[in-house]
Design a protein around this motif. Sequence first.
Motif, PDB file in Angstrom:
ATOM      1  N   ALA A  19       0.831  -1.218   0.000  1.00 54.87           N
ATOM      2  CA  ALA A  19       0.000   0.000   0.000  1.00 54.87           C
ATOM      3  C   ALA A  19       0.865   1.268   0.000  1.00 54.87           C
ATOM      4  O   ALA A  19       0.349   2.382  -0.004  1.00 54.87           O
ATOM      5  CB  ALA A  19      -0.928  -0.008   1.206  1.00 54.87           C
ATOM      6  N   GLY A  20       2.177   1.083   0.043  1.00 52.26           N
ATOM      7  CA  GLY A  20       3.089   2.245   0.005  1.00 52.26           C
ATOM      8  C   GLY A  20       3.115   3.012   1.305  1.00 52.26           C
ATOM      9  O   GLY A  20       3.418   4.214   1.327  1.00 52.26           O
ATOM     10  N   ALA A  21       2.823   2.308   2.418  1.00 57.31           N
ATOM     11  CA  ALA A  21       2.696   3.013   3.700  1.00 57.31           C
ATOM     12  C   ALA A  21       3.547   2.395   4.798  1.00 57.31           C
ATOM     13  O   ALA A  21       3.366   2.733   5.964  1.00 57.31           O
ATOM     14  CB  ALA A  21       1.226   3.016   4.129  1.00 57.31           C
ATOM     15  N   TYR A  32       7.667   2.146   0.411  1.00 51.36           N
ATOM     16  CA  TYR A  32       7.689   0.808  -0.205  1.00 51.36           C
ATOM     17  C   TYR A  32       9.124   0.410  -0.471  1.00 51.36           C
ATOM     18  O   TYR A  32       9.941   1.229  -0.901  1.00 51.36           O
ATOM     19  CB  TYR A  32       6.928   0.822  -1.543  1.00 51.36           C
ATOM     20  N   PRO A  51      -0.009   8.284   3.395  1.00 49.92           N
ATOM     21  CA  PRO A  51      -0.925   7.588   2.462  1.00 49.92           C
ATOM     22  C   PRO A  51      -2.107   6.903   3.149  1.00 49.92           C
ATOM     23  O   PRO A  51      -2.950   6.322   2.470  1.00 49.92           O
ATOM     24  CB  PRO A  51      -0.021   6.544   1.798  1.00 49.92           C
ATOM     25  N   LEU A  89      -6.930   7.459   1.216  1.00 53.05           N
ATOM     26  CA  LEU A  89      -6.463   8.792   0.831  1.00 53.05           C
ATOM     27  C   LEU A  89      -7.490   9.893   1.089  1.00 53.05           C
ATOM     28  O   LEU A  89      -7.197  11.074   0.930  1.00 53.05           O
ATOM     29  CB  LEU A  89      -6.060   8.802  -0.655  1.00 53.05           C
ATOM     30  N   LYS A  94       3.906   6.947  -3.392  1.00 50.16           N
ATOM     31  CA  LYS A  94       2.627   7.597  -3.708  1.00 50.16           C
ATOM     32  C   LYS A  94       2.770   9.113  -3.779  1.00 50.16           C
ATOM     33  O   LYS A  94       1.908   9.803  -4.315  1.00 50.16           O
ATOM     34  CB  LYS A  94       1.561   7.207  -2.683  1.00 50.16           C
ATOM     35  N   ASN A  95       3.861   9.596  -3.215  1.00 47.80           N
ATOM     36  CA  ASN A  95       4.159  11.028  -3.262  1.00 47.80           C
ATOM     37  C   ASN A  95       3.016  11.889  -2.737  1.00 47.80           C
ATOM     38  O   ASN A  95       2.519  12.794  -3.417  1.00 47.80           O
ATOM     39  CB  ASN A  95       4.550  11.438  -4.693  1.00 47.80           C
ATOM     40  N   VAL A  96       2.598  11.551  -1.529  1.00 48.56           N
ATOM     41  CA  VAL A  96       1.533  12.330  -0.887  1.00 48.56           C
ATOM     42  C   VAL A  96       2.021  12.846   0.468  1.00 48.56           C
ATOM     43  O   VAL A  96       2.863  12.229   1.124  1.00 48.56           O
ATOM     44  CB  VAL A  96       0.248  11.491  -0.672  1.00 48.56           C
ATOM     45  N   ASN A 116      -0.466  -1.200  -8.206  1.00 45.33           N
ATOM     46  CA  ASN A 116       0.531  -0.181  -7.855  1.00 45.33           C
ATOM     47  C   ASN A 116       0.201   0.483  -6.506  1.00 45.33           C
ATOM     48  O   ASN A 116       0.300   1.701  -6.352  1.00 45.33           O
ATOM     49  CB  ASN A 116       0.642   0.876  -8.960  1.00 45.33           C
ATOM     50  N   GLY A 117      -0.251  -0.336  -5.570  1.00 42.73           N
ATOM     51  CA  GLY A 117      -0.469   0.148  -4.213  1.00 42.73           C
ATOM     52  C   GLY A 117      -1.842   0.712  -3.930  1.00 42.73           C
ATOM     53  O   GLY A 117      -2.123   1.134  -2.807  1.00 42.73           O
ATOM     54  N   THR A 118      -2.719   0.737  -4.940  1.00 42.37           N
ATOM     55  CA  THR A 118      -4.075   1.262  -4.722  1.00 42.37           C
ATOM     56  C   THR A 118      -5.095   0.138  -4.841  1.00 42.37           C
ATOM     57  O   THR A 118      -5.070  -0.625  -5.813  1.00 42.37           O
ATOM     58  CB  THR A 118      -4.401   2.372  -5.739  1.00 42.37           C
TER      59      THR A 118
END
Lengths: 568, 91
Positions: free
Chosen positions: A248-250, A260, A417, A454, A551-553, B62-64
């Motif tokens: 999930a990139g978190a 990640y 994220p 998000l 995710k660049n958030v 892609n993580g979503t």
Amino acid sequence: MNELKVSFENVPSKWKDLGGRALTSTIVSEEVPPTCHPLGPNNKLVFAPGIVTGTSAPTSGRISVGGKSPLTGGIKEANAGTSFAQKLAKAGIKAIIVEGQRKDKGYLLNIAKDKAELIDATPWSGRGLYEAFAQIGDKYGKDIGICGTGIAGELGGAAAGIAFNDIEGLSSRYAGRGGLGAVMATRGLKFIVVNDEGGPGVEIHDKELFKHGTKKLTSALTTHGVTKPGGTLNTYGTDALINVINEAGALPHRNFSLGYDELAPLVSGEKKAETIKKRGGERPHMCSPGCIIQCSEVWVKEGGKDPVGVLEYESVWALGPNCGIYNLDDVGELNRACNDLGLDTIEAGDTLAVAMEGGLANFGDGKKALEMLEEVRKKTPLGRILANGTEFTGKAFGVTRIPTSKGQGMPAYDPRPIKGIGVTYMTTPMGADHTAGYAIAPEILGVGGKADPLDPKKADLSRGLQQATALIDSSGYCLFIAFAILDIPEGLEGMVESCNAVLGTKWTVSDAVNYGAKVLDIERKFNKAAGLTKAHDRPPEFMRTEALPPKNVVFDVSDAELDRVFPD
Amino acid sequence: MVRVKMFATLQDISGTGEVDLKVDTVLSALEKLVTTFEKLKPEIFEDYRQRQLKDKIKVMVNGTNIDYLAGLDTKLIEGDRMAVFPVLAGG
């Protein structure tokens, strides 16, 4: 502690329906001056088993510990799953209140039938907790509960937790967060031993209702895919989250600089379960008798040697990916050091990562990380800095990326994220604490509903979860029952019925949630009087300005939304 | 190619952690997955004929989570990363 006196008091009627967190927070709010120094003579430390703890209710071996936190400056409740909790409850003790301060040496509180005495604990002071617990077990008998604070607590370190025995007697079960180990040590109390032999047990007002309620809860726990025997918690442990949060990139890597990394599976629950099986450790395993979920385990070295105890998800993440370490053996030894020194693994991992960013070691250097923790054992100036946690260490070494809320290190989910868990980190009275309102369940896991991670509108979600959590933390049930009862309404009913059966109350589900809301209210009032304001409910600046790859958030929940969680 | 990763019980059942597939939607990727690993079918689909996923199966691209994309119709392109998880939790 000043006079080394121990006395028994009847429970005041106003506390009759309280247990666990509700009781510790109520006592702290009534008896501790909010502006006192957490390590000074006016703070108190309170231990309280939950409402149903000590009964046959499933998965209910929890104990809460409360006091004013040296890490956050606010009220603190930390809890653990351990047979110590059940033994205390069965001995007929609703709470232990430790007050005053004794500075000459450390003491052991020995509780047995109709007896409680303070004994010189010098033989076990300055020692590692694995050794101390083993020796105390040899002296007082194997069938006892043991609790203790380690060398980190002796230093007054704000990263010091309170250790409890696991089933094997190892010092691996922790009420870790908030520096309560330092509060214990600075009272002059090093250990507590409880023997429940001949104790009265826990009185149950309505045995039929208890049977009915626990049956419904047991059914929910043995049905839900997360909590059932052979389910994911039972098969892989809490560390099953490494892969999903990484995907999930978190998953915070290298001090919250990346979400990640393809190396994360090397420390995943899947990898760990496979390794334990090969080495002859234990998985699944109970943290305390009567647990249905059995998410615990015994991690061992190659050849099945030197058991550590459980390597929880949060611990693996903190001491692993957050430090750029992707080797389970390094993580296992770092976790062993934390258990031995009496350090909270989350705070220790955040601290090491900040120290790495400050130039004390390279990310990924597990051996150097272990050497840094050994500085705590040697009580060197560096060890004293590290024992004081993430924020203190960050300031000492000029680091600006310090992932804390109210001074407490953030757990294993980057809030950029996953906004809801961030709202919990910022607004809970406890400082950054995922368990205070586990928004990950709906945001990532699809348990207890679904919410877009998000979406920054998360005040209502976080508030509801925080209220439910305060209830569960008071009930004595493990928080993990939430995965089942959030999805299966009969399970929630059963949980409330079992509490009613023990207390003789007639709560509805809605009353029970209000009970949780009242606990939060008490805690927030204490924090306000201690000087915490809305400014303390804000994220660290870097989370507003540094976008987290991939995710660049940034954390874009507005201040107004944060303030909407608990409007005054 | 799209890299499809499987976790927890799905990894154990398939005997592999990941496969590279030439597919253009999430649905076609899952169809190919359960064709290749027949035992995964009841783990991923509640009703395969209706192409109905099991409750709490999570699919990310892609993580979503695909719940916040186009569901099973979510497009995949060369180099995408897809992850499939059974029901799980921790903390």
